[in-house]
Design a protein around this motif. Sequence first.
Motif, mmCIF file in Angstrom:
data_model
loop_
_atom_site.group_PDB
_atom_site.id
_atom_site.type_symbol
_atom_site.label_atom_id
_atom_site.label_comp_id
_atom_site.label_asym_id
_atom_site.label_seq_id
_atom_site.Cartn_x
_atom_site.Cartn_y
_atom_site.Cartn_z
ATOM 1 N N THR A 27 73.598 72.741 31.262
ATOM 2 C CA THR A 27 74.158 72.353 30.134
ATOM 3 C C THR A 27 75.522 72.824 30.107
ATOM 4 O O THR A 27 76.218 72.901 29.717
ATOM 5 N N ASP A 28 76.335 72.864 31.042
ATOM 6 C CA ASP A 28 77.284 73.138 31.487
ATOM 7 C C ASP A 28 78.184 72.334 32.618
ATOM 8 O O ASP A 28 77.260 71.881 33.799
ATOM 9 N N HIS A 29 79.435 72.912 33.005
ATOM 10 C CA HIS A 29 79.804 71.758 33.977
ATOM 11 C C HIS A 29 79.902 72.418 35.129
ATOM 12 O O HIS A 29 80.690 72.078 36.019
ATOM 13 N N HIS A 30 80.107 73.740 35.463
ATOM 14 C CA HIS A 30 80.882 74.430 36.008
ATOM 15 C C HIS A 30 79.213 74.586 37.258
ATOM 16 O O HIS A 30 77.579 73.896 36.943
ATOM 17 N N TRP A 31 79.357 75.051 38.584
ATOM 18 C CA TRP A 31 77.990 75.683 39.688
ATOM 19 C C TRP A 31 77.818 76.615 39.672
ATOM 20 O O TRP A 31 78.684 77.574 38.559
ATOM 21 N N THR A 32 76.778 77.339 39.763
ATOM 22 C CA THR A 32 75.542 78.624 39.487
ATOM 23 C C THR A 32 77.019 79.559 40.572
ATOM 24 O O THR A 32 77.283 78.904 41.393
ATOM 25 N N THR A 33 76.356 80.606 41.129
ATOM 26 C CA THR A 33 76.439 81.974 41.519
ATOM 27 C C THR A 33 76.024 81.343 42.628
ATOM 28 O O THR A 33 76.759 81.789 43.563
ATOM 29 N N LEU A 34 74.909 80.608 42.702
ATOM 30 C CA LEU A 34 73.705 80.398 44.039
ATOM 31 C C LEU A 34 74.986 79.701 44.374
ATOM 32 O O LEU A 34 74.713 79.559 46.365
ATOM 33 N N ASP A 77 73.188 85.039 37.227
ATOM 34 C CA ASP A 77 72.809 85.764 37.546
ATOM 35 C C ASP A 77 74.659 86.339 38.509
ATOM 36 O O ASP A 77 75.643 85.199 38.685
ATOM 37 N N VAL A 78 74.424 87.652 38.602
ATOM 38 C CA VAL A 78 75.664 88.685 39.157
ATOM 39 C C VAL A 78 75.231 88.742 40.164
ATOM 40 O O VAL A 78 74.539 89.045 40.484
ATOM 41 N N LYS A 108 93.537 77.052 42.285
ATOM 42 C CA LYS A 108 92.146 77.020 41.317
ATOM 43 C C LYS A 108 92.153 76.158 39.611
ATOM 44 O O LYS A 108 92.889 76.273 39.345
ATOM 45 N N ASP A 109 90.750 75.727 39.453
ATOM 46 C CA ASP A 109 89.883 75.013 38.097
ATOM 47 C C ASP A 109 89.398 76.195 38.690
ATOM 48 O O ASP A 109 89.032 77.218 39.244
ATOM 49 N N SER A 110 88.361 76.585 36.944
ATOM 50 C CA SER A 110 87.557 77.355 36.526
ATOM 51 C C SER A 110 86.130 77.696 38.117
ATOM 52 O O SER A 110 85.356 78.501 37.602
ATOM 53 N N TYR A 111 86.109 76.648 38.578
ATOM 54 C CA TYR A 111 84.795 76.741 39.645
ATOM 55 C C TYR A 111 85.298 77.712 39.979
ATOM 56 O O TYR A 111 84.264 78.477 40.874
ATOM 57 N N ALA A 112 86.053 77.973 40.685
ATOM 58 C CA ALA A 112 86.969 79.241 41.371
ATOM 59 C C ALA A 112 86.712 80.793 40.974
ATOM 60 O O ALA A 112 86.283 81.535 41.271
ATOM 61 N N HIS A 113 86.348 80.649 39.761
ATOM 62 C CA HIS A 113 85.509 81.877 39.184
ATOM 63 C C HIS A 113 84.472 83.100 39.263
ATOM 64 O O HIS A 113 84.846 83.871 39.844
ATOM 65 N N ASN A 114 83.391 82.297 39.835
ATOM 66 C CA ASN A 114 82.991 82.569 40.177
ATOM 67 C C ASN A 114 82.621 82.426 41.689
ATOM 68 O O ASN A 114 81.139 83.012 42.859
ATOM 69 N N PHE A 115 82.919 82.142 42.700
ATOM 70 C CA PHE A 115 83.854 82.075 44.127
ATOM 71 C C PHE A 115 84.360 83.407 44.096
ATOM 72 O O PHE A 115 84.048 83.922 45.857
#
Length: 373
Positions: A190-197, A246-247, A309-316
């Motif tokens: 439901t979101d535009h980001h990738w997951t932590t996996l 997931d964290v 970066k954009d916000s894809y970096a945040h969980n990276f």
Amino acid sequence: MDKIKNKIIIITFLVFIFGLSLVNVITEDREISESENRPLQQLPSFSFERLISGKYTQQFDQYMMDQFVLKDAWVGLKSDVERLFFQKKENNGVYFAEDYLLEMFTEAGPYYEKNLEAINAFHEKMPNILATAILVPTAVKIYEEKLPLFAPVYDQNEMLEVAQTELTIDFVNPYTVLNQHKNEYIYYKTDHHWTTLGAYYVYQQLMSDWDMTPYLNYNIETVSTEFYGTYYSKANNYHLSPDEIDVYYPQDETSFTITWDDQTEALEGLYNEDYLSKKDKYSMFINGNHPLTIVKSSVKNGEKLIIFKDSYAHNFVPFLAMNFEEIHLIDLRYFNLNPYDYIREQEIERVLFLYNLSSFGSDSTINKLKVLN
């Protein structure tokens, strides 16, 4: 008999209209829309000057739209009717694609080539910096087969091939790795980001490219099962199941601190769990968007990294924090200082450009790297 029916219909209609108007008047105004993740227009102050200029009527119209009672429910009902009776397959640029919501992606974007040139300009100005770019395909590329029949879609692989050819710095293409794991939970539905996996798999790829050892010993914890993201808000399809967040917590004892902007505030750890009680749950990762974010870890190896970066970096970043003592993140959309001066002042020797292809093609601010020195 017909007259009685007509009267009943008219009375019912009037009761509905005036009742709805009354509810609108007595209902307390909302300050924020959780579903749209934005502040709502408040009742504007009246003056004849603002009325004549048109500002008052403009703001009042927006106020009436924003504060309309049960607005989210009405918008959702409209979307349901369009899907059920008119077989509508998309809404607000988002496709209803089986169990996923996927963005409409029909062009590379007006700034794609210009931003590749800006990165090359950066390399010319700082040739001694170890520079790498990762451009991440969005979920619509990985799950194209889920799109409605005949839905137009631009091939993001062409964009990746152009980057591979034109960039003068090291380029890491994550498509193959992500596509290999497409049957796993690598993008939010439901979101535009990738997951932590998804980020974790590409982190391992990057470490291999940099000839570094990836950190692999994590305890994985699901911190939310109620995440509805940006596509959910756009599509107004309120019948989808929420995403999970997931964290990955390192098993080895490691401490982290995050500072941002003027560095008068600090966060212990890599996650701001206050966001888990809000709509914008993804901002729990490194405290969301800021012009400048600095992550420091207890990994005392003297290694520093700067990320444009954009916000894809945040969980990276939480993965990279196990390999670098300091990570400096610059969001050029909001960063108004000279990034070259900042890199020199901080004596940083390695740079990563990390964007998803959609934002990289539409972000005009990356051109700052070409203009500044």
